[in-house]
Design a protein around this motif. Sequence first.
Motif, PDB file in Angstrom:
ATOM      1  N   SER A  95       0.168  -1.325   0.140  1.00  8.15           N
ATOM      2  CA  SER A  95      -0.442   0.108   0.299  1.00  8.15           C
ATOM      3  C   SER A  95       1.174   1.108  -0.175  1.00  8.15           C
ATOM      4  O   SER A  95       0.786   2.235  -0.516  1.00  8.15           O
ATOM      5  N   VAL A 150       2.080   1.461  -3.543  1.00  5.60           N
ATOM      6  CA  VAL A 150       0.757   2.323  -4.548  1.00  5.60           C
ATOM      7  C   VAL A 150       0.617   3.750  -4.095  1.00  5.60           C
ATOM      8  O   VAL A 150       0.854   4.259  -4.836  1.00  5.60           O
ATOM      9  N   ASP A 151       0.610   3.972  -2.961  1.00  7.51           N
ATOM     10  CA  ASP A 151       1.013   5.793  -2.393  1.00  7.51           C
ATOM     11  C   ASP A 151       2.033   6.454  -2.833  1.00  7.51           C
ATOM     12  O   ASP A 151       1.558   7.599  -3.356  1.00  7.51           O
ATOM     13  N   LYS A 178       3.927   5.911  -5.816  1.00  9.86           N
ATOM     14  CA  LYS A 178       3.188   5.411  -7.367  1.00  9.86           C
ATOM     15  C   LYS A 178       3.957   6.870  -8.101  1.00  9.86           C
ATOM     16  O   LYS A 178       5.160   6.492  -9.502  1.00  9.86           O
ATOM     17  N   LYS A 219      -5.745   0.366  -7.787  1.00 15.20           N
ATOM     18  CA  LYS A 219      -5.153   0.075  -6.473  1.00 15.20           C
ATOM     19  C   LYS A 219      -5.634  -0.349  -5.526  1.00 15.20           C
ATOM     20  O   LYS A 219      -4.540  -2.417  -4.748  1.00 15.20           O
TER      21      LYS A 219
END
Length: 199
Positions: A100, A103-104, A106, A176
């Motif tokens: 996560s 992904v945050d 990215k 996501k």
Amino acid sequence: MLIKKEDKRVTKTKRDLRNALTGLLKVKPYSKITVCDICEEAVVNRMTFYKHYMDKNDLLYDMFDFARLSANELDTLKNSEGKCEDIINCILPILKQIVSECVDKKGIIKSMYENESDVIGDVIYKSVHSIAVQIFSVYMARYKCKYDEALICEFLTGGVTKVLTTYASTKEDYPKDKFVSDVINVCEIIIRSEIFDQE
């Protein structure tokens, strides 16, 4: 193990420096960013910067310090005396936190991957590896691995790192939540596999 609380001013300063580097990465390549740029953006003097970080690479590593971000989960895992299932249930939230977080971030990963893929790949690899070593030390203390621990650790770390950097740099159409879920599901299959002699 009790984690020593960081002074709120130090926490704020570090957050400001991380945010400054994040902002700068949106407008210029990492290789062109200087400590002076970061300090100016964060409204922090250089002495303060060097009180917390050796250089901009050290700051970048701090931005992806998964051990810091997953400290509570790692403590729960280390203190777990349960069965294999209990340990796995401690590991999965740590993996989810790592995925996560990437992904945050990215945008940062994508920007750096296009210009300095070796730098961001190395940062993510070292941070994931640090967590993997801690997870495996707990797991190996309770369950026998059928293969060399270092080999499995390197294999999983390399795989997770490559998946995260590839997702961030190329997968625009991968939602996501689905990505996080898919990575965690694959990791869970591996953890529950016959790599370990489980109860």
